[in-house]
Design an enzyme around this catalytic site. Structure first.
Site, PDB file in Angstrom:
ATOM      1  N   TYR A 257      42.291  42.311  60.677  1.00  0.00           N
ATOM      2  CA  TYR A 257      42.198  42.135  59.229  1.00  0.00           C
ATOM      3  C   TYR A 257      40.885  41.471  58.872  1.00  0.00           C
ATOM      4  O   TYR A 257      40.545  40.404  59.391  1.00  0.00           O
ATOM      5  CB  TYR A 257      43.363  41.296  58.721  1.00  0.00           C
ATOM      6  CG  TYR A 257      43.376  41.112  57.221  1.00  0.00           C
ATOM      7  CD1 TYR A 257      43.637  42.184  56.377  1.00  0.00           C
ATOM      8  CD2 TYR A 257      43.125  39.866  56.640  1.00  0.00           C
ATOM      9  CE1 TYR A 257      43.650  42.042  55.008  1.00  0.00           C
ATOM     10  CE2 TYR A 257      43.148  39.710  55.269  1.00  0.00           C
ATOM     11  CZ  TYR A 257      43.405  40.789  54.454  1.00  0.00           C
ATOM     12  OH  TYR A 257      43.414  40.652  53.088  1.00  0.00           O
TER      13      TYR A 257
ATOM     14  N   GLY B 234      39.767  28.872  35.973  1.00  0.00           N
ATOM     15  CA  GLY B 234      38.509  29.601  36.099  1.00  0.00           C
ATOM     16  C   GLY B 234      38.051  30.300  34.843  1.00  0.00           C
ATOM     17  O   GLY B 234      38.262  29.836  33.722  1.00  0.00           O
ATOM     18  N   ILE B 235      37.415  31.467  35.027  1.00  0.00           N
ATOM     19  CA  ILE B 235      36.838  32.167  33.883  1.00  0.00           C
ATOM     20  C   ILE B 235      37.909  32.754  32.975  1.00  0.00           C
ATOM     21  O   ILE B 235      37.667  32.975  31.791  1.00  0.00           O
ATOM     22  CB  ILE B 235      35.843  33.249  34.334  1.00  0.00           C
ATOM     23  CG1 ILE B 235      36.513  34.300  35.206  1.00  0.00           C
ATOM     24  CG2 ILE B 235      34.663  32.629  35.064  1.00  0.00           C
ATOM     25  CD1 ILE B 235      35.574  35.435  35.615  1.00  0.00           C
ATOM     26  N   GLY B 236      39.110  32.996  33.511  1.00  0.00           N
ATOM     27  CA  GLY B 236      40.201  33.462  32.660  1.00  0.00           C
ATOM     28  C   GLY B 236      40.621  32.400  31.674  1.00  0.00           C
ATOM     29  O   GLY B 236      40.860  32.672  30.485  1.00  0.00           O
TER      30      GLY B 236
ATOM     31  N   SER C 131      33.421  42.952  40.912  1.00  0.00           N
ATOM     32  CA  SER C 131      32.422  42.135  41.594  1.00  0.00           C
ATOM     33  C   SER C 131      31.407  43.062  42.251  1.00  0.00           C
ATOM     34  O   SER C 131      31.739  44.178  42.676  1.00  0.00           O
ATOM     35  CB  SER C 131      33.087  41.260  42.667  1.00  0.00           C
ATOM     36  OG  SER C 131      32.121  40.684  43.527  1.00  0.00           O
TER      37      SER C 131
END
Length: 280
Positions: free
Chosen positions: A200, A46-48, A176
């Site tokens: 949950y 991903g963006i990492g 986010s």
């Protein structure tokens, strides 16, 4: 409303960059980062991974913490193939484990390297409730608590590096806009879901972890000012991007949602968290 439309269309803002700008475009003004050492969590996809690739292209030394060392070594190999001579170090780190975070920090500090950039990017958005080895709800443990401890353990090194080199240190917490979806008693809610006293809600748990990132950033920024440290901390929303964060939700509904939003969703090169990383 007008500003939102301009953002979605990719119009440039005051910085000269917009929602469609890529990490490569943002870093073009800093072509030589060979004096910079950066730690990037969540850099195996991903963006990492894109942030790591672009910073390596500019010459930065990278430290890639990873729970999956095989994936990290593969990321390292891909970057090295594109940019021979890249200096990349892979170290084990499981952000959901406080003992693992402490071990990583100890290993890094033993290398006696400077530290200019700390990019807290890794994230988890599981579908079902899970509890960490420390007895903490897994999303909160991974997205917030692990990064909180990691930052605290490395902060002195960052302050020292900035003082000795004169290069401003940068801490980037990837959050986010979904953080605004949570309201209420943070500790009370965590206790209730951990002890299974209420159903949950994965989205609420994720929003809570992102809110904690924002609050951590604001408090740390104030403390850095009080310390008169040449280190800044920023919290960023990279935009809506389809990455492996949604891997626990893969299926028809997820595919349809991203297809319908395809004109608004960013590609992986476009979330320019690198812009907040560049030293002054």
């Amino acid at each position: 409303m007008l500003e939102t439309v301009k953002y979605l269309m990719g119009s440039a803002g005051a910085s000269g960059f917009g929602a469609k700008s890529t990490a490569e475009e943002v870093t073009e003004a800093f072509p030589d980062l060979r004096s910079i050492t950066a730690i990037i969590t969540g850099a195996t996809s991903g963006i990492g991974a894109e942030t790591a690739r672009v910073l390596a292209k500019r010459g930065a030394r990278l430290v890639l913490p990873a729970r999956n060392l095989k994936a990290a070594e593969e990321t390292k190999a891909r970057i090295a193939a594109d940019f021979p001579g890249s200096h990349i170090i892979v170290l084990p780190l499981d952000l959901s484990s406080l003992s693992s975070v402490r071990s990583f920090a100890s290993r890094f500090l033993s290398l006696h390297l400077p530290l200019h950039l700390l990019i807290n990017n890794a994230g988890k958005f599981p579908h079902d409730l899970a509890i960490s080895e420390d007895g903490i709800e897994m999303t909160f443990a991974t997205n917030y608590l692990g990064h909180f401890l990691l930052t605290n353990l490395l902060l002195d090194k960052m302050v020292e590096t900035a003082r000795e080199t004169g290069i401003q240190g940068r801490i980037v917490n990837v959050s986010s806009n979904i953080h605004g979806w949570f309201s209420g008693d943070v500790i009370g809610y965590l206790d209730l879901i951990t002890r299974k006293k209420i159903p949950y809600d994965a989205t609420q748990a994720y929003a809570l972890s992102k809110l904690a990132n924002v609050l951590h950033t604001k408090e740390l920024a104030e403390r850095l000012k009080e310390m008169d440290a040449n280190v800044t901390v920023n919290c960023v929303h990279p935009g809506v991007v389809r990455t492996r964060l949604t891997r626990d939700r893969e299926g028809f509904v997820t595919d349809l949602t991203f297809f319908l939003a395809s004109k608004l969703v960013k590609t992986i090169p476009q979330p320019t968290i690198s812009g907040k990383c560049l030293p002054r």
